[in-house]
Design an enzyme around this catalytic site. Structure first.
Site, short mmCIF file in Angstrom:
data_model
loop_
_atom_site.label_atom_id
_atom_site.label_comp_id
_atom_site.label_asym_id
_atom_site.label_seq_id
_atom_site.Cartn_x
_atom_site.Cartn_y
_atom_site.Cartn_z
N SER A 17 0.88 -1.17 0.00
CA SER A 17 0.00 0.00 0.00
C SER A 17 0.91 1.21 0.00
CB SER A 17 -0.91 -0.02 1.22
OG SER A 17 -1.85 1.02 1.14
N CYS A 18 1.08 1.85 -1.15
CA CYS A 18 2.28 2.63 -1.37
C CYS A 18 1.98 3.96 -2.06
CB CYS A 18 3.25 1.83 -2.25
SG CYS A 18 3.17 0.04 -2.00
N GLY A 19 3.05 4.68 -2.43
CA GLY A 19 2.96 5.87 -3.26
C GLY A 19 3.63 5.59 -4.59
N GLN A 223 7.37 4.26 -4.03
CA GLN A 223 7.77 4.09 -2.64
C GLN A 223 6.86 3.05 -2.01
OE1 GLN A 223 10.06 5.33 0.00
NE2 GLN A 223 8.96 3.58 0.83
N ASN A 245 -0.06 0.61 -6.21
CA ASN A 245 -0.46 1.15 -4.92
C ASN A 245 -1.79 0.53 -4.53
OD1 ASN A 245 -1.08 2.68 -2.65
ND2 ASN A 245 -1.88 4.39 -3.85
#
Length: 631
Positions: A17-19, A223, A245
């Site tokens: 679960s990201c950018g 990221q 994401n």
């Protein structure tokens, strides 16, 4: 490269679960400015990931770049590696053990030679270990760069990538017992730089990224936030094609279906595809498995627009105003590819397209901006780099199920409507479905059929077979007699887990929903009516790479629950053969019965044509003799 599994942890628990973001030149003009801007944008996504106590170890970050050919030729020449007119490069993570690393190099070189390719040489990638934290250093792999020549055969870039895919996949199978050897990228179109470092230290760790000769026209950056799990070098994004994401909540089913459908997949472009089975990783993160499936579809001949619309489709069941041709496209493929469902935002590039798409719920943010210098920026938040407001030519955000794509070859920016227009007109899907699909009437009870009488002995047999307890049945019926209302149950259950119970439990008692690991907004009833559907298709599994009218022969049900009328309609279809399987059997006759049943089924399979469905009705008989249940 990663710790062996211990305790209750499994690799299948990995979630992301990201950018994420993407920067691309509309004119496909490579520049080092674009690479620097991508690193600046990545640095501004630091808040999207976690950081260890050492202050430098992160969940992982990286860049996926369109192939910087001039830079790669320059560093190859400096390393004494001679390249041909067409070449590929790859980033390789190897074990720090010299013997294991050597075995991995030999295995990959062997498979590349089998594919008619030639290893041009290996380059030691310059890295700065001081950019890593103490935790990252414990598992830091040996990082090298591989250069591959296309060999004497004249092949185009797509064929070159397919051979690289087969060589890498067969090497992965040969080295399945070596968890330290992974291949983050091996392509004639793209290159990856990633690691378990913080974004501000990525260029320090890879000095190549600061080299002004490194120019590219597309950069995907990411990221990672490792949801409830420990970070690993191999699980840092981007993968070979995408950065993701969100999380795929249906990942276990997606992996199982990909494994089951593998033997059906055939492509003239990949004649030896069956040697590469299984096609997706059954461990690692959900994003890794999604990237595996996308890679297979691309290598089999689909383009990224088509492949992503199959893997992460928009909502279409509940939209009455949807274009009929577009609805036919999604309905045709829905029986051959289930959605990889969950809150998901995906950015990707294959060197030809750069695109971003959201899942049908749209629970992950994605905003885009086009500036006057003809640069497209897509990211999970705004302000990832410092463009001036007056330089903005166009901006917006992606909604649920939206897709935006840049065709780098033509310089065309495609919106969702443009992509849908391309996909729905490739084949006459609506005509195929009109000829092949049967829609069943959905009445719950067939008034033309008389109910069979339920005598006391049959009721006892059914209750015993369904493992319902006399106490619960008596309590519920007493409550109904007193109050004419259903008895309320408590929120929690006092029954033991199925695998710890001393009593035999029903098969469906083992079915439980797996909830998301991160917090997502609740789905309201209006959104649910649009994005959720119980529609179920019954039909033969077919080769997704070869669209054909016979693949549209399906039986469509509004719900997976069969009513009496639906069952009779299915059995009345001429092409549907059926047999009745009794869940009870006499212990003395068990072996003989099962052997005969298996023989009949084998004979039926041999005699079955291309479109013939075998329906098995599972029931029980109310015989008086002692019987044993199948479960």
């Amino acid at each position: 490269m990663h710790a062996p599994p211990s305790g209750l942890h499994q690799d299948a628990y990995e979630r992301d679960s990201c950018g994420f973001g993407l920067i691309a030149s509309l004119d496909d003009a490579p520049s080092h400015w674009l690479v620097r801007t991508a690193m600046t944008s990545l640095n501004r996504l630091t808040h999207r990931g976690a950081i260890a106590a050492d202050g430098k170890t992160g969940d992982g970050c990286g860049l996926l770049l369109k192939k910087p050919e001039a830079f790669l030729r320059a560093v190859a020449a400096e390393a004494g590696i001679e390249l041909g007119a067409r070449f590929a490069s790859g980033l390789v993570f190897l074990s720090s053990d010299a013997q294991q690393a050597g075995a991995a190099r030999v295995a990959l070189a062997t498979e590349l030679t089998r594919q008619g390719l030639e290893v041009a040489g290996w380059r030691q990638v310059p890295v700065d270990p001081s950019a890593c934290g103490a935790e990252a250093l414990k598992t830091r792999p040996l990082i090298e760069q591989l250069f591959v020549k296309a060999g004497p055969a004249e092949i185009d870039e797509a064929a070159f990538n397919r051979r690289l895919f087969m060589a890498r996949r067969l090497t992965e199978k040969a080295l399945h017992s070596d968890p330290c050897s992974t291949w983050p990228s091996l392509s004639a179109s793209t290159i990856v730089f990633k690691g378990m470092v913080m974004p501000q230290y990525l260029a320090q760790f890879y000095p190549d990224l600061a080299d002004p000769r490194l120019e590219s026209s597309v950069a995907v950056f990411h990221q990672r936030f490792s949801t409830n799990t420990l970070p690993q070098w191999r699980l840092a994004h981007p993968y070979r094609y995408l950065a993701h994401n969100g999380e795929i909540n249906t990942i276990q089913g997606n992996r199982n279906w990909a494994t089951a459908r593998g033997p059906l997949l055939r492509s003239a472009l990949l004649p030896a595809l069956q040697e590469a089975l299984p096609l997706v990783s059954m461990s690692g993160s959900d994003s890794q498995s999604l990237d595996n499936m996308l890679e297979v579809l691309l290598m089999g001949g689909l383009d990224p627009l088509h492949a992503m619309r199959l893997l992460v489709p928009p909502a279409w069941h509940g939209l009455d105003a949807l274009d009929p041709d577009l609805r036919a496209f999604y309905e045709y493929y829905s029986v051959h590819m289930e959605p990889w469902d969950g809150p998901a935002g995906v950015v990707l590039t294959d060197g030809r397209y750069a695109l971003c798409t959201l899942d049908r719920n749209g629970l992950r943010p994605a905003r885009f901006c086009i500036t006057s210098n003809r640069v497209l920026t897509i990211a999970s938040e705004t302000g990832v780099w410092d463009y001036q407001p007056e330089d903005v030519v166009r901006k917006g955000k992606l909604g649920p199920g939206d897709m935006i794509a840049l065709d780098l070859k033509t310089g065309t920016l495609l919106a969702s409507a443009d992509i849908d227009q391309i996909l729905k007109t490739r084949h006459p899907y609506k005509s195929w479905l009109r000829q092949g699909v049967r829609y069943l009437e959905s009445d719950l009870v067939d008034a033309r059929s008389r109910p069979s009488p339920w005598i006391a002995t049959r009721c006892r047999c059914i209750r015993r077979c369904s493992t319902s307890r006399r106490k619960s049945a008596t309590t519920s019926s007493a409550c109904w007699r007193r109050t004419r209302t259903k008895r309320w149950a408590r929120w929690a259950t006092i029954r033991p887990c199925r695998w710890l119970s001393h009593t035999v439990r029903s098969l469906y008692d083992y079915f439980r929903q797996q909830f998301a690991q991160v917090t997502n907004p609740p789905i309201d009833s209006l959104r649910e009516s649009i994005v959720m559907s119980l529609q179920t298709q019954i039909g033969p599994e077919c080769n997704i790479f070869v669209p054909a009218p016979e693949h549209a022969r399906q039986i469509v049900l509004g719900s997976p629950i069969l009513s009496q009328r639906k069952l009779r309609q299915i059995l009345a279809i001429e092409e549907v053969t059926h047999e009745i399987l009794d869940l009870q059997y006499e212990p003395r006759r068990a072996c003989a019965r099962r052997s005969c049943a298996c023989a009949r089924r084998r004979k039926a399979r041999c005699a079955r044509g291309s479109w013939c469905c075998c329906c098995r009705i599972v029931t029980w008989s109310g015989g008086a003799f002692p019987r044993t249940r199948c479960w």
